[in-house]
Design a protein around this motif. Sequence first.
Motif, mmCIF file in Angstrom:
data_model
loop_
_atom_site.group_PDB
_atom_site.id
_atom_site.type_symbol
_atom_site.label_atom_id
_atom_site.label_comp_id
_atom_site.label_asym_id
_atom_site.label_seq_id
_atom_site.Cartn_x
_atom_site.Cartn_y
_atom_site.Cartn_z
ATOM 1 N N SER A 1 0.780 -1.241 0.000
ATOM 2 C CA SER A 1 0.000 0.000 0.000
ATOM 3 C C SER A 1 0.814 1.295 0.000
ATOM 4 O O SER A 1 0.230 2.375 -0.058
ATOM 5 C CB SER A 1 -0.918 0.003 1.233
ATOM 6 O OG SER A 1 -0.142 0.119 2.412
ATOM 7 N N THR B 1 -8.505 2.661 -4.448
ATOM 8 C CA THR B 1 -8.005 3.965 -4.017
ATOM 9 C C THR B 1 -8.282 5.047 -5.050
ATOM 10 O O THR B 1 -8.338 4.767 -6.260
ATOM 11 C CB THR B 1 -6.474 3.843 -3.795
ATOM 12 O OG1 THR B 1 -5.924 5.148 -3.651
ATOM 13 C CG2 THR B 1 -5.768 3.182 -4.967
ATOM 14 N N ASP B 2 -8.374 6.282 -4.582
ATOM 15 C CA ASP B 2 -8.539 7.407 -5.513
ATOM 16 C C ASP B 2 -7.292 7.610 -6.373
ATOM 17 O O ASP B 2 -7.338 8.277 -7.409
ATOM 18 C CB ASP B 2 -8.897 8.707 -4.758
ATOM 19 C CG ASP B 2 -7.881 9.121 -3.706
ATOM 20 O OD1 ASP B 2 -6.868 8.417 -3.513
ATOM 21 O OD2 ASP B 2 -8.099 10.171 -3.059
ATOM 22 N N GLU B 3 -6.153 7.015 -5.949
ATOM 23 C CA GLU B 3 -4.906 7.234 -6.702
ATOM 24 C C GLU B 3 -4.959 6.650 -8.109
ATOM 25 O O GLU B 3 -4.159 7.024 -8.962
ATOM 26 C CB GLU B 3 -3.708 6.663 -5.941
ATOM 27 C CG GLU B 3 -3.505 7.347 -4.612
ATOM 28 C CD GLU B 3 -2.110 7.208 -4.029
ATOM 29 O OE1 GLU B 3 -1.200 6.743 -4.725
ATOM 30 O OE2 GLU B 3 -1.950 7.573 -2.854
ATOM 31 N N TYR C 1 2.546 1.805 -7.460
ATOM 32 C CA TYR C 1 1.457 1.386 -6.550
ATOM 33 C C TYR C 1 0.094 1.590 -7.209
ATOM 34 O O TYR C 1 -0.714 0.663 -7.297
ATOM 35 C CB TYR C 1 1.525 2.174 -5.235
ATOM 36 C CG TYR C 1 0.226 2.153 -4.455
ATOM 37 C CD1 TYR C 1 -0.227 0.973 -3.853
ATOM 38 C CD2 TYR C 1 -0.581 3.295 -4.351
ATOM 39 C CE1 TYR C 1 -1.445 0.937 -3.164
ATOM 40 C CE2 TYR C 1 -1.790 3.267 -3.665
ATOM 41 C CZ TYR C 1 -2.217 2.088 -3.075
ATOM 42 O OH TYR C 1 -3.413 2.058 -2.397
ATOM 43 N N ASN D 1 -7.362 9.348 1.210
ATOM 44 C CA ASN D 1 -6.395 9.024 2.277
ATOM 45 C C ASN D 1 -7.071 8.790 3.624
ATOM 46 O O ASN D 1 -7.811 9.649 4.101
ATOM 47 C CB ASN D 1 -5.403 10.184 2.456
ATOM 48 C CG ASN D 1 -4.395 10.235 1.345
ATOM 49 O OD1 ASN D 1 -4.766 10.383 0.178
ATOM 50 N ND2 ASN D 1 -3.122 10.123 1.676
ATOM 51 N N LEU E 1 2.093 9.497 6.146
ATOM 52 C CA LEU E 1 2.326 10.883 6.580
ATOM 53 C C LEU E 1 1.955 11.161 8.049
ATOM 54 O O LEU E 1 2.808 11.601 8.834
ATOM 55 C CB LEU E 1 1.570 11.858 5.673
ATOM 56 C CG LEU E 1 1.817 13.334 6.023
ATOM 57 C CD1 LEU E 1 3.206 13.783 5.610
ATOM 58 C CD2 LEU E 1 0.764 14.240 5.377
ATOM 59 N N PRO F 1 10.177 15.273 7.643
ATOM 60 C CA PRO F 1 10.546 15.386 6.220
ATOM 61 C C PRO F 1 9.358 15.656 5.307
ATOM 62 O O PRO F 1 8.577 14.760 5.004
ATOM 63 C CB PRO F 1 11.143 14.002 5.916
ATOM 64 C CG PRO F 1 10.449 13.077 6.858
ATOM 65 C CD PRO F 1 10.087 13.867 8.084
ATOM 66 N N ARG G 1 8.940 13.439 -3.989
ATOM 67 C CA ARG G 1 8.645 12.071 -4.455
ATOM 68 C C ARG G 1 8.573 12.097 -5.984
ATOM 69 O O ARG G 1 7.858 12.956 -6.541
ATOM 70 C CB ARG G 1 7.290 11.666 -3.851
ATOM 71 C CG ARG G 1 6.736 10.360 -4.352
ATOM 72 C CD ARG G 1 5.327 10.122 -3.803
ATOM 73 N NE ARG G 1 5.338 9.585 -2.464
ATOM 74 C CZ ARG G 1 4.228 9.382 -1.736
ATOM 75 N NH1 ARG G 1 3.048 9.680 -2.220
ATOM 76 N NH2 ARG G 1 4.311 8.893 -0.517
ATOM 77 N N HIS H 1 5.106 12.690 -8.059
ATOM 78 C CA HIS H 1 4.253 13.043 -6.917
ATOM 79 C C HIS H 1 2.936 13.682 -7.375
ATOM 80 O O HIS H 1 2.932 14.800 -7.911
ATOM 81 C CB HIS H 1 5.034 14.025 -6.034
ATOM 82 C CG HIS H 1 4.479 14.196 -4.665
ATOM 83 N ND1 HIS H 1 5.075 14.994 -3.727
ATOM 84 C CD2 HIS H 1 3.389 13.665 -4.052
ATOM 85 C CE1 HIS H 1 4.387 14.948 -2.616
ATOM 86 N NE2 HIS H 1 3.354 14.162 -2.789
#
Length: 336
Positions: free
Chosen positions: A84, A124-126, A149, A178, A189, A204, A272, A275
């Motif tokens: 994930s 996922t919304d991703e 992913y 999320n 996060l 970070p 990232r 990103h």
Amino acid sequence: MKLLVTGGAGFIGSNFVLYMLSQHPDYKIVNVDALTYAGNLENLKSVEKHSNHTFVKADITDAKAMNELVGQGVDVVVNFAAESHVDRSILEPDVFVKTNVLGTQVLLDAARSHNIKKFVQVSTDEVYGTLGETGLFSETTPLAPNSPYSASKAGGDMLVRAYHETFGLPVNITRCSNNYGPYQFPEKLIPLMISKALADEPLPVYGDGLNIRDWLYVEDHCSAIDLVIHQGRNGEVYNIGGNNERTNLHIVKTILHKLSKPETLITHVKDRPGHDRRYGIDPTKTMTELGWKPQHSFETGIGETISWYLDNKEWWSRIQSGAYQEYYAKQYGERL
Ligand code: NAD
Ligand code: DAU
């Protein structure tokens, strides 16, 4: 009703098992999890002796094991099991394809062989990719995944769709934004930043910190999946989100403020790769068709989450051992 829940020792899966046993104490839950770095039986301690909860350690890519489990009178499969974490998928994409694509197909075949009543794919919304400054993801937004992913999750979703169209398997796909809340692994996060702040270590923040995520308290995700199991129209996708868009910097500053720590702990690090800039879910279909409504505002949810991590320091300190340190050495090697 008998449910096979995969990935039920992970963050959302374990919250879902606890939620379902509290809402439907007569349902039988078989919880199958390979116990990767992200699976933790401590999450399930309170239901260890529950007569309607059985834990089985197995891998969803193991066709024989999945076929046997589904064959034992399972009515509903809810597939949470996945690799994930986006950052890990950038370091090692292969296991993401194996679990998230092949694992899903293995489960679909087992479900098809035993005529189950419902297969819920927790996605996922991703898979929709990234948004500009305006607009929201709806169920008809084209898929445009940007990380290994999200590409592997999109691959799993496509197989679920195909098993419905080709074999008539009764499926639903849920796509959630999320999540945050208890039992989230401290690589993500919110728990990462809480643990860093408590240790007075640098926090970070990738790039300029202005990337936006749409946050949902995990229990609200669980209640939506419960409704999808019971009322979801076969073949449909349901988006789940609570209209809580926040920049990463806002999240980090909120955590520092609530823990009375200085903003000087914020450290901008290398971004990232690939990103996604902004996620935002339109949950209208899930709300109007299924009557779902989130119960937690972001302000109460983040407060409860910080309290949980303060009260359960042993839970996350134990996790931050050898393998976690190795991962971080690699991750920081990439970013600093
Ligand atoms: P997680 O990493 O905390 O948990 C994943 C669980 O799956 C772990 O218990 C792990 O041991 C298990 N697992 C991994 N590979 C397996 C395999 N091959 N066989 C059996 N078990 C295996 O993940 P999470 O955050 O709880 O996410 C759960 C699901 O929800 C995932 O499918 C993810 O894509 C989806 N999702 C997560 C979020 C989020 O914000 N966390 C949002 C939307 C959707
Ligand atoms: O949108 C749903 C997805 O949310 C799920 O499908 C994923 O499984 C889940 O991990 C999560 O993905 P994100 O990449 O959005 O979550 P993550 O917690 O890794 O990062 C959230 C944001 O914070 C993202 O913009 C990257 C940033 N970030 C993350 C970490 C770990 C930082 O700035 N610093 C960090 O150290």
